[in-house]
Motif scaffolding. Structure first.
Motif, short mmCIF file in Angstrom:
data_model
loop_
_atom_site.label_atom_id
_atom_site.label_comp_id
_atom_site.label_asym_id
_atom_site.label_seq_id
_atom_site.Cartn_x
_atom_site.Cartn_y
_atom_site.Cartn_z
N LYS A 166 0.84 -1.21 0.00
CA LYS A 166 0.00 0.00 0.00
C LYS A 166 0.87 1.25 0.00
N PHE A 167 1.89 1.26 0.85
CA PHE A 167 2.77 2.43 0.95
C PHE A 167 3.46 2.70 -0.39
N LEU A 168 3.94 1.65 -1.02
CA LEU A 168 4.74 1.81 -2.24
C LEU A 168 3.89 2.17 -3.46
N THR A 169 2.60 1.90 -3.41
CA THR A 169 1.73 2.35 -4.50
C THR A 169 1.39 3.83 -4.38
N GLN A 170 1.66 4.40 -3.20
CA GLN A 170 1.32 5.80 -2.97
C GLN A 170 2.54 6.70 -2.77
N ASN A 171 3.71 6.10 -2.57
CA ASN A 171 4.91 6.87 -2.26
C ASN A 171 6.12 6.33 -3.02
N GLU A 172 7.02 7.21 -3.39
CA GLU A 172 8.25 6.82 -4.06
C GLU A 172 9.37 6.68 -3.04
N VAL A 173 10.15 5.62 -3.15
CA VAL A 173 11.32 5.45 -2.30
C VAL A 173 12.51 5.04 -3.17
N ASP A 174 13.69 5.15 -2.61
CA ASP A 174 14.91 4.80 -3.34
C ASP A 174 15.38 3.38 -3.03
N LEU A 175 14.89 2.81 -1.93
CA LEU A 175 15.31 1.47 -1.55
C LEU A 175 14.32 0.91 -0.53
N VAL A 176 14.11 -0.42 -0.60
CA VAL A 176 13.30 -1.13 0.39
C VAL A 176 14.19 -2.14 1.11
N LEU A 177 14.17 -2.12 2.44
CA LEU A 177 14.80 -3.16 3.25
C LEU A 177 13.68 -4.08 3.73
N LEU A 178 13.69 -5.32 3.27
CA LEU A 178 12.54 -6.21 3.42
C LEU A 178 12.86 -7.44 4.27
N ASP A 179 12.06 -7.64 5.31
CA ASP A 179 12.20 -8.84 6.13
C ASP A 179 11.75 -10.06 5.32
N TYR A 180 12.34 -11.20 5.57
CA TYR A 180 12.01 -12.43 4.83
C TYR A 180 10.78 -13.11 5.43
N GLU A 181 10.83 -13.35 6.73
CA GLU A 181 9.74 -14.09 7.41
C GLU A 181 8.79 -13.10 8.07
N MET A 182 7.57 -13.01 7.55
CA MET A 182 6.52 -12.19 8.15
C MET A 182 5.21 -12.96 8.05
N PRO A 183 4.31 -12.76 9.02
CA PRO A 183 3.02 -13.45 8.96
C PRO A 183 2.15 -12.94 7.82
N ILE A 184 1.27 -13.78 7.34
CA ILE A 184 0.28 -13.49 6.29
C ILE A 184 0.95 -13.31 4.93
N THR A 185 1.73 -12.24 4.76
CA THR A 185 2.42 -12.00 3.49
C THR A 185 3.92 -11.95 3.76
N THR A 186 4.65 -12.95 3.27
CA THR A 186 6.08 -13.03 3.52
C THR A 186 6.87 -12.05 2.66
N GLY A 187 8.14 -11.88 2.99
CA GLY A 187 9.00 -11.01 2.19
C GLY A 187 9.08 -11.42 0.74
N PRO A 188 9.35 -12.70 0.44
CA PRO A 188 9.38 -13.12 -0.97
C PRO A 188 8.07 -12.84 -1.71
N GLN A 189 6.93 -13.02 -1.02
CA GLN A 189 5.64 -12.73 -1.65
C GLN A 189 5.49 -11.24 -1.95
N VAL A 190 5.97 -10.41 -1.02
CA VAL A 190 5.93 -8.96 -1.24
C VAL A 190 6.76 -8.60 -2.47
N LEU A 191 7.97 -9.13 -2.54
CA LEU A 191 8.85 -8.81 -3.66
C LEU A 191 8.26 -9.31 -4.98
N GLU A 192 7.63 -10.47 -4.94
CA GLU A 192 7.00 -11.00 -6.15
C GLU A 192 5.88 -10.07 -6.63
N MET A 193 5.09 -9.54 -5.69
CA MET A 193 4.02 -8.61 -6.06
C MET A 193 4.59 -7.31 -6.62
N LEU A 194 5.66 -6.83 -6.02
CA LEU A 194 6.30 -5.61 -6.52
C LEU A 194 6.83 -5.80 -7.93
#
Length: 254
Positions: A166-194
């Motif tokens: 949600k944040f990245l669809t509304q805001n521009e950033v230069d870099l994302v630091l992404l955790d791998y293991e998270m509940p519901i939506t994991t880091g790899p799933q987030v990166l795949e969606m991006l």
């Protein structure tokens, strides 16, 4: 330098009126609002510098809860005017929030305005820095990483994978630091969606994780993260890795 500030307080208050006049005389663009959260949400091109004048703390507690939650996504430079008890209550509601300034009533309006000049100047400098979004479901880790990077970068924080999307669809950033293991939506799933969305597919992403096994690393190679970093690294090493990445990005442009 643009000097815009949101002043939250009772517009009928004599002190609020005095503050508005002093700031306006110094060239501030003062956006006034009550403590109503919906009203604040509707402010267009909302500045990141907030000043809250507490008259009745009981009517403003929801406001501070909102501001506390808002700071998970982004940064605001928040200053507060109130009694000793008011300021203690703010600290209780927002225990990990670093206020830009605290002013205890009664205040000297000119001295307060002098300090707000410095707050606005510091905020303008911060907004020139590169933007990094840190994504982690661990609040302590979020605050730790922010404290490591905050001097050099503009750091935003979210505590879930979907909040990151949600944040990245509304805001521009230069870099994302992404955790791998998270509940519901994991880091790899987030990166795949991006990577599957044209508007976010080119955002640089680094994994910052406790998972150092070969299988976890290989699982995300195809998604082309910029780096795969371990949370056990020292703060100086993390900062070095990020600095080197931006130096390389800068070199590509020349």
């Amino acid at each position: 330098m643009e000097k815009r500030i949101v002043l939250i307080g009772d517009s009928k208050s004599f002190m609020v009126g005095s503050i508005v006049k002093e700031l306006a005389d110094r060239g501030f663009d003062v956006v006034q609002a009550s403590g109503n959260v919906n009203e604040i949400e509707r402010i267009e091109n909302r500045p990141s510098v907030f000043l809250v004048y507490i008259d009745e703390m009981a009517t403003m507690q929801d406001l501070f809860v909102y501001l506390k939650d808002h700071s998970v996504e982004g940064d605001i430079a928040l200053s507060v005017i109130g009694s000793k008890n008011d300021l203690e209550t703010v600290d209780e509601i927002m225990p990990n929030f670093r206020l830009a300034e605290k002013f205890m009533r009664p205040i000297n309006v000119k001295e307060m305005a002098d300090k707000l000049e410095l707050v606005v100047e510091a905020e303008a400098e911060r907004l020139q820095k590169r933007k990094i979004l840190v994504v982690d479901d661990d609040g302590t880790m979020l605050r730790t990483i922010k404290s490591w990077l905050n001097e050099h970068y503009q750091v935003f924080m979210v505590n879930s994978g979907m909040a990151a999307i949600k944040f990245l669809t509304q805001n521009e950033v230069d870099l994302v630091l992404l955790d791998y293991e998270m509940p519901i939506t994991t880091g790899p799933q987030v990166l795949e969606m991006l990577r599957s969305d044209d508007t976010t597919k080119d955002i640089p992403v680094m994994f910052l994780t406790n998972k150092g096994d070969k299988e976890s690393v290989m699982n995300v190679v195809g998604l082309k993260p910029e780096k795969y970093l371990l949370k056990t690294m020292a703060s100086k090493e993390l900062l070095k890795q990020i600095d080197e990445f931006f130096e390389k990005e800068k070199a590509k442009k020349y």
